[in-house]
Design an enzyme around this catalytic site. Structure first.
Site, PDB file in Angstrom:
ATOM      1  N   LYS A   1      -7.304   3.707  11.836  1.00  0.00           N
ATOM      2  CA  LYS A   1      -7.778   2.503  12.535  1.00  0.00           C
ATOM      3  C   LYS A   1      -7.001   2.295  13.831  1.00  0.00           C
ATOM      4  O   LYS A   1      -7.579   1.944  14.861  1.00  0.00           O
ATOM      5  CB  LYS A   1      -7.655   1.266  11.645  1.00  0.00           C
ATOM      6  CG  LYS A   1      -8.167   0.007  12.330  1.00  0.00           C
ATOM      7  CD  LYS A   1      -8.057  -1.211  11.445  1.00  0.00           C
ATOM      8  CE  LYS A   1      -8.659  -2.423  12.141  1.00  0.00           C
ATOM      9  NZ  LYS A   1      -7.912  -2.817  13.345  1.00  0.00           N
TER      10      LYS A   1
ATOM     11  N   SER B   1     -10.668   5.521   2.324  1.00  0.00           N
ATOM     12  CA  SER B   1      -9.741   4.405   2.057  1.00  0.00           C
ATOM     13  C   SER B   1      -8.558   4.434   3.015  1.00  0.00           C
ATOM     14  O   SER B   1      -7.922   3.407   3.260  1.00  0.00           O
ATOM     15  CB  SER B   1      -9.269   4.405   0.601  1.00  0.00           C
ATOM     16  OG  SER B   1      -8.573   5.581   0.303  1.00  0.00           O
TER      17      SER B   1
ATOM     18  N   ASN C   1      -4.407   8.687   1.923  1.00  0.00           N
ATOM     19  CA  ASN C   1      -4.698   8.056   3.223  1.00  0.00           C
ATOM     20  C   ASN C   1      -5.134   9.079   4.268  1.00  0.00           C
ATOM     21  O   ASN C   1      -6.241   9.033   4.754  1.00  0.00           O
ATOM     22  CB  ASN C   1      -3.469   7.334   3.777  1.00  0.00           C
ATOM     23  CG  ASN C   1      -3.439   5.863   3.398  1.00  0.00           C
ATOM     24  OD1 ASN C   1      -4.377   5.353   2.808  1.00  0.00           O
ATOM     25  ND2 ASN C   1      -2.353   5.188   3.742  1.00  0.00           N
ATOM     26  N   GLU C   2      -4.198   9.940   4.631  1.00  0.00           N
ATOM     27  CA  GLU C   2      -4.517  10.891   5.696  1.00  0.00           C
ATOM     28  C   GLU C   2      -3.505  12.021   5.802  1.00  0.00           C
ATOM     29  O   GLU C   2      -2.401  11.962   5.281  1.00  0.00           O
ATOM     30  CB  GLU C   2      -4.612  10.193   7.067  1.00  0.00           C
ATOM     31  CG  GLU C   2      -3.309   9.834   7.732  1.00  0.00           C
ATOM     32  CD  GLU C   2      -2.637   8.638   7.130  1.00  0.00           C
ATOM     33  OE1 GLU C   2      -1.594   8.845   6.458  1.00  0.00           O
ATOM     34  OE2 GLU C   2      -3.105   7.498   7.299  1.00  0.00           O
TER      35      GLU C   2
ATOM     36  N   ASP D   1       0.841  -1.203   0.000  1.00  0.00           N
ATOM     37  CA  ASP D   1       0.000   0.000   0.000  1.00  0.00           C
ATOM     38  C   ASP D   1       0.875   1.253   0.000  1.00  0.00           C
ATOM     39  O   ASP D   1       0.525   2.266  -0.610  1.00  0.00           O
ATOM     40  CB  ASP D   1      -0.925  -0.006   1.223  1.00  0.00           C
ATOM     41  CG  ASP D   1      -2.046  -1.013   1.074  1.00  0.00           C
ATOM     42  OD1 ASP D   1      -2.495  -1.237  -0.072  1.00  0.00           O
ATOM     43  OD2 ASP D   1      -2.463  -1.601   2.099  1.00  0.00           O
TER      44      ASP D   1
ATOM     45  N   ARG E   1      -5.559  19.425  23.079  1.00  0.00           N
ATOM     46  CA  ARG E   1      -4.189  19.301  23.564  1.00  0.00           C
ATOM     47  C   ARG E   1      -3.867  17.822  23.614  1.00  0.00           C
ATOM     48  O   ARG E   1      -4.672  17.014  24.094  1.00  0.00           O
ATOM     49  CB  ARG E   1      -4.045  19.916  24.946  1.00  0.00           C
ATOM     50  CG  ARG E   1      -2.606  19.924  25.399  1.00  0.00           C
ATOM     51  CD  ARG E   1      -2.457  20.675  26.695  1.00  0.00           C
ATOM     52  NE  ARG E   1      -1.181  20.376  27.276  1.00  0.00           N
ATOM     53  CZ  ARG E   1      -0.877  20.538  28.554  1.00  0.00           C
ATOM     54  NH1 ARG E   1      -1.801  21.014  29.380  1.00  0.00           N
ATOM     55  NH2 ARG E   1       0.297  20.243  29.013  1.00  0.00           N
TER      56      ARG E   1
END
Ligand code: NAP
Ligand code: MN
Length: 267
Positions: free
Chosen positions: A169, A162, A126-127, A45, A152
């Site tokens: 997760k 995706s 992804n992020e 991935d 904080r």
């Protein structure tokens, strides 16, 4: 058909790339590093993340295909020994009864970063994460231009559907089906007390919403865009929203998302 292959660089992936080029050449496919129609990622991935960012300026005109050389991946659904079958499907020679290839589109997120020294915008597959380099971070989170919370803790993660099976997760976020156009904001070890109080749960925002994260102290920050790390000491704010563009994957056979999830985490 114009194509390009990116691999992880390990022996098996490199060998498979050579095999791919040989078989593709026999079918008359044209290797094109500048404007490929199909980009094949061979590895994991993480390799797909590399492929995505390599062609970030041409995302709307590319369909991605993933071959995995380790464990089954979320972005890589072909096995190492299936390249001949993949090539024959790519060339339209799947034989009678073969389903037509489908293009599936997954949502992406756009992050617009404002620093004292200027602005920049990025797209994530992804992020996006905002983390501390030294100590905890302090940040204000607004949703749709209204104050939501004062954060904080170690950081904040904003993931695509995706990407929800990746870092998100591990943070206890929900897995979101990629047909849902949304972004998910998850906390990384928030501190909760009288001054700083956060929701605790992950938040899923629809595509017509946005969130802003304001840096609320002088701090050395690490920003990640998928596998890319950026260090910043003059961050003002980050705006996150579902991107207008999507990534396309070409599917020559079905492999439902929930089956990938089961395969990756349970089976
Ligand atoms: P990496 O350290 O190899 O990635 C960590 C793991 O995440 C690998 O097993 C990778 O699979 C897997 N992964 C990547 N995208 C995924 C997805 N969409 N769904 C499920 N698993 C996924 O680093 P990398 O290969 O450069 O990947 C960068 C990604 O690592 C980041 O985007 C972030 O999501 C993830 N990450 C996770 C944590 C955490 O869970 N605590 C921390 C930092 C980063 P492959 O082995 O097939 O590459
Ligand atoms: Mn990896």
């Amino acid at each position: 058909m114009r194509y390009y292959v990116l691999d992880r660089g390990d022996d098996l992936s490199v060998e498979l790339t050579e095999q791919f080029h040989k078989l593709a050449g026999e079918q008359g496919f044209e290797l094109d590093a500048k404007s490929p129609e199909i980009v094949v990622s061979i590895g994991g991935d993480g390799t797909m993340l590399h492929a995505f960012h390599t062609f970030i300026d041409r995302i709307p005109s590319i369909a991605f295909v993933g071959i995995h050389t380790g464990h089954l991946g979320f972005y890589a659904d072909w096995k190492a020994d299936e390249i001949p079958e993949l090539i024959s499907l790519m060339s339209g020679q799947g034989g009678p009864g073969t389903p037509k290839p489908r293009i599936v589109n997954y949502p992406l997120i756009e992050v617009e970063i404002t620093k004292k020294s200027g602005k920049a915008s990025y797209i994530c597959l992804n992020e996006f994460t905002l983390k501390s380099v030294d100590g905890t971070i302090v940040a204000q989170v607004d949703i749709n231009d209204r104050l939501f919370e004062m954060f904080r803790g170690d950081g904040i993660c904003v993931s695509t559907p995706s990407g929800s099976t990746a870092y998100n997760k591990s943070l206890g976020g929900a897995m979101v089906h990629p047909s849902i156009e949304a972004l998910q904001l998850s906390e990384i070890a928030s501190i909760n007390n009288r001054v700083y109080r956060t929701m605790g749960s992950s938040l899923v925002l629809p595509k017509h919403h946005h969130c802003d994260i304001y840096s609320r102290k002088e701090q050395n920050l690490l920003i990640t865009i998928d596998h890319i790390n950026l260090h910043m000491n003059d961050l003002v704010s980050v705006r996150c929203h579902v991107a207008r563009q999507k990534i396309s994957f070409v599917r020559y056979r079905p492999f439902p998302f929930w089956e990938r999830v089961r395969n990756a985490f349970l089976d």
